[in-house]
Design an enzyme around this catalytic site. Structure first.
Site, mmCIF file in Angstrom:
data_model
loop_
_atom_site.group_PDB
_atom_site.id
_atom_site.type_symbol
_atom_site.label_atom_id
_atom_site.label_comp_id
_atom_site.label_asym_id
_atom_site.label_seq_id
_atom_site.Cartn_x
_atom_site.Cartn_y
_atom_site.Cartn_z
ATOM 1 N N CYS A 204 -16.417 5.573 -110.601
ATOM 2 C CA CYS A 204 -15.315 5.619 -111.543
ATOM 3 C C CYS A 204 -14.011 5.303 -110.834
ATOM 4 O O CYS A 204 -13.999 4.856 -109.694
ATOM 5 C CB CYS A 204 -15.236 7.016 -112.182
ATOM 6 S SG CYS A 204 -16.794 7.570 -112.924
ATOM 7 N N ILE B 123 -23.192 6.978 -115.369
ATOM 8 C CA ILE B 123 -24.414 6.796 -114.578
ATOM 9 C C ILE B 123 -25.363 7.974 -114.773
ATOM 10 O O ILE B 123 -26.555 7.808 -114.997
ATOM 11 C CB ILE B 123 -24.078 6.649 -113.073
ATOM 12 C CG1 ILE B 123 -23.110 5.480 -112.841
ATOM 13 C CG2 ILE B 123 -25.353 6.490 -112.255
ATOM 14 C CD1 ILE B 123 -23.664 4.115 -113.161
#
Length: 626
Positions: free
Chosen positions: A2, A53
């Protein structure tokens, strides 16, 4: 994987500008296209961009503890989070998500700053404890995830995952750091903790900052390599390495989205693919790019491993003359970055993202197991240096180096100028000379007299010497491996992969850089890493049952592109107009005469200045954006 953003009132109490925080955070949307989240109170504003994820449904950030008093935004993965969740749950903590991020807030509650040492993974995070009024910024041990920070004149600390996040804040000082040109043309990047900007810094790998309103922004180390108590022999490596590496691979295969591997056909990526195939029942997803020009192509070796392990292999042949990405690359890295393999790295990330969201890579193998030619050359030179006193070596070999022609066009065995220079130096100066994009003498010619005067004798060598003084060993090979781990690895390799992958919204995981595996492997005897002219010897021996002999023992190739030909052909005009632009000539860094000389000599074919010109091109593209 991120991106994080933050504004912290370090020296004053003032409202956090939520609209500005959101604007800064969205500058890095490529790092997390799936979601965004924010937290704001009177002291701090935190922003997050999410690439989903793990725990796709409830893993949105920021994530809090039970009473909302501790908040975190996080970039990376904590691979041992399941065991930490079990331990913390036993101690009474209550988890409301299945995300690895939530373990950070509860670990902080339980262990404070020492919690960082319990995390096994790649990370950069910002944690705010409202009750203690403390902000914790931390970066993983080897520097896989980036974190930049600066302090404004109004007393706010601004931080983010990429430089462009900070530059989006109107109060951030964008004054260039004058030393950065000297460092860049030596290293090919600007080494930690510095950036291209005078007042913007990188949080060092293995460091944290614990901040309070009214306090100072100071980095504190929490990890470093230590001198190994025992050194492992080849037999021990062969019996233990695969087991340890398999564990590092296994914990990186946890994902709620499609996962695969880069497969270049080299030793390291082949090893990771082989172990992944051993650990899962279904075929591994692999990808590789090949080049239409045979001199730059090693895709046949990737196909060989893919066939052996029956992977779902995707390969794309691209032209080695595909230079269209150069302008895009210069913006991805935000500051001068001279590794030309960033171009094919971007292309393979682009290809991988078409089929997977997470890819395992072989990054770190050459640094850890001594796979670079320069390391073998350094050890050979050091044996010679040890035999002749410095006061004799220096004048003799300095004189020989001064008259020996620079011969980049010649076979490597005949390029003796650098060797002669290195033999006249001490070990650290010699390795820095070998590592340099442009040697000290070349930089002296490149820079203007005024710039050299302003440097007042400063060179990028000082950074290398500082790390050398902290090295945990006097073993000649391990000492330069340590230098690579502190400079080249975070500054070049990991920066290259992070920006290229995140520009394509792809997460890359590196099992060879697992710190537990890394610490163990660093204790392998140097004599087992280099035997004769063979680097990575012990590693290759352990891999013989898993990777074909012709792949293990072929000459290292790597991602290379034909930049020398580009500069004499399709990029000739671009080269002239970019490097000789007014912004570059007026910057005060360079001798205009030298710039023109390098370009003219290269284009005419009289000399090969491709490496220097690539460095200049990337630097000039940065300067032309200022």
């Amino acid at each position: 994987m991120c991106g994080i953003t933050g504004i912290f009132n370090l020296e004053r109490i003032a409202p956090i500008n939520g609209a500005l925080l959101k604007h800064m955070n969205r500058v890095q949307s490529h790092r997390g296209p799936d979601d965004e989240g924010y937290y704001i109170d009177e002291c701090v504003g935190l922003g997050h961009r999410r690439l989903s994820i793990i725990d796709l449904s409830t893993g949105q950030q920021p994530i809090f503890n039970e009473d909302q008093s501790v908040c975190v935004v996080f970039n990376g993965e904590i691979y041992n989070f399941e065991s930490l969740v079990a331990e913390l749950s036993h101690l009474g903590h209550r988890f409301k998500t299945h995300s690895d991020t939530e373990v950070i807030v509860h670990a902080w509650e339980q262990w404070g700053v020492q919690s960082i040492e319990r995390f096994r993974g790649m990370f950069a995070f910002a944690l705010w404890d409202k009750n203690k009024r403390q902000l914790l910024l931390a970066r993983d041990r080897l520097g896989k995830k980036p974190l930049y920070y600066t302090q404004t004149n109004t007393g706010q600390l601004i931080f983010g995952s990429e430089l462009k996040v900070l530059l989006a804040h109107p109060e951030v000082d964008k004054t260039l750091r004058s030393e950065m040109a000297e460092e860049y043309f030596m290293y090919g990047y600007i080494p930690d903790p510095y950036s291209a900007y005078k007042h913007i810094y990188k949080l060092n790998a293995g460091h944290f900052m614990l901040l309070k309103p009214g306090g100072k922004a100071e980095q504190t180390p929490y990890w470093d390599l230590v001198s190994p108590e025992t050194c492992h022999s080849t037999d021990e490596v062969q019996t233990e390495l695969i087991e340890r590496l398999s564990e590092a691979v296994r914990i990186r295969m946890l994902s709620d989205v499609p996962l695969g591997a880069f497969l270049s056909g080299g030793v390291d990526s082949s090893a990771i693919t082989a172990i992944m195939a051993k650990l899962q029942d279904t075929p591994v997803n692999t990808c590789a790019i090949g080049f239409s020009e045979s001199d730059y192509d090693e895709s046949e070796y990737a196909h060989q491993i893919a066939h052996r392990y029956q992977t779902n292999h995707v390969s794309k042949i691209v032209s080695a003359n595909d230079y269209q990405l150069i302008d895009k690359l210069s913006t991805i890295y935000d500051e001068p970055f001279a590794d030309s393999s960033a171009l094919p790295t971007f292309q393979v990330c682009q290809l991988a993202r078409q089929n997977v969201k997470v890819a395992l890579s072989g990054d770190g193998g050459d640094e850890l197991f001594a796979g670079y030619r320069r390391q073998r050359m350094h050890i050979a030179e050091q044996r010679f240096r040890d035999k002749i006193p410095y006061h004799i070596r220096k004048p003799v070999f300095s004189s020989l180096a001064s008259v020996y022609p620079k011969a980049d066009w010649a076979p490597k065995s005949l390029r003796a100028k650098t060797t002669l220079q290195s033999l006249a130096m001490d070990a650290i100066e010699a390795y820095a000379n070998t590592m340099s994009k442009l040697r000290s003498g070349q930089r002296q010619q490149l820079f203007s007299r005024n710039y050299l005067r302003n440097l007042d004798g400063y060179t990028g060598l000082e950074i290398m010497k500082k790390h050398a003084n902290a090295a945990p060993t006097d073993d000649p090979l391990k000492q330069i491996q340590y230098l690579d781990i502190k400079t080249w690895l975070p500054g070049d390799i990991l920066t290259k992969v992070d920006r290229a992958s995140m520009a394509n919204s792809l997460e890359v995981r590196s099992p060879l850089l697992d710190h537990v595996f890394f610490e163990w492997a660093f204790s392998i005897q140097s004599s087992e890493n280099i035997k004769g002219t063979e680097g990575k010897y012990a590693f290759k021996k352990a891999l013989e049952p898993y990777v074909d002999h012709n792949i293990l023992y072929r000459p290292k190739m790597g991602f290379s592109i034909p930049i020398a030909d580009w500069f004499r052909g399709p990029l000739q005009h671009n080269l002239n107009s970019t490097i000789l632009s007014d912004n570059v000539l007026d910057s005060g860094f360079f001798s205009a005469k030298t710039l023109k000389h390098l370009i003219n000599e290269h284009i005419s074919g009289r000399s090969n200045h491709a490496d220097a010109l690539w460095c200049l091109l990337m630097f000039a593209k940065f300067m032309n954006r200022q």
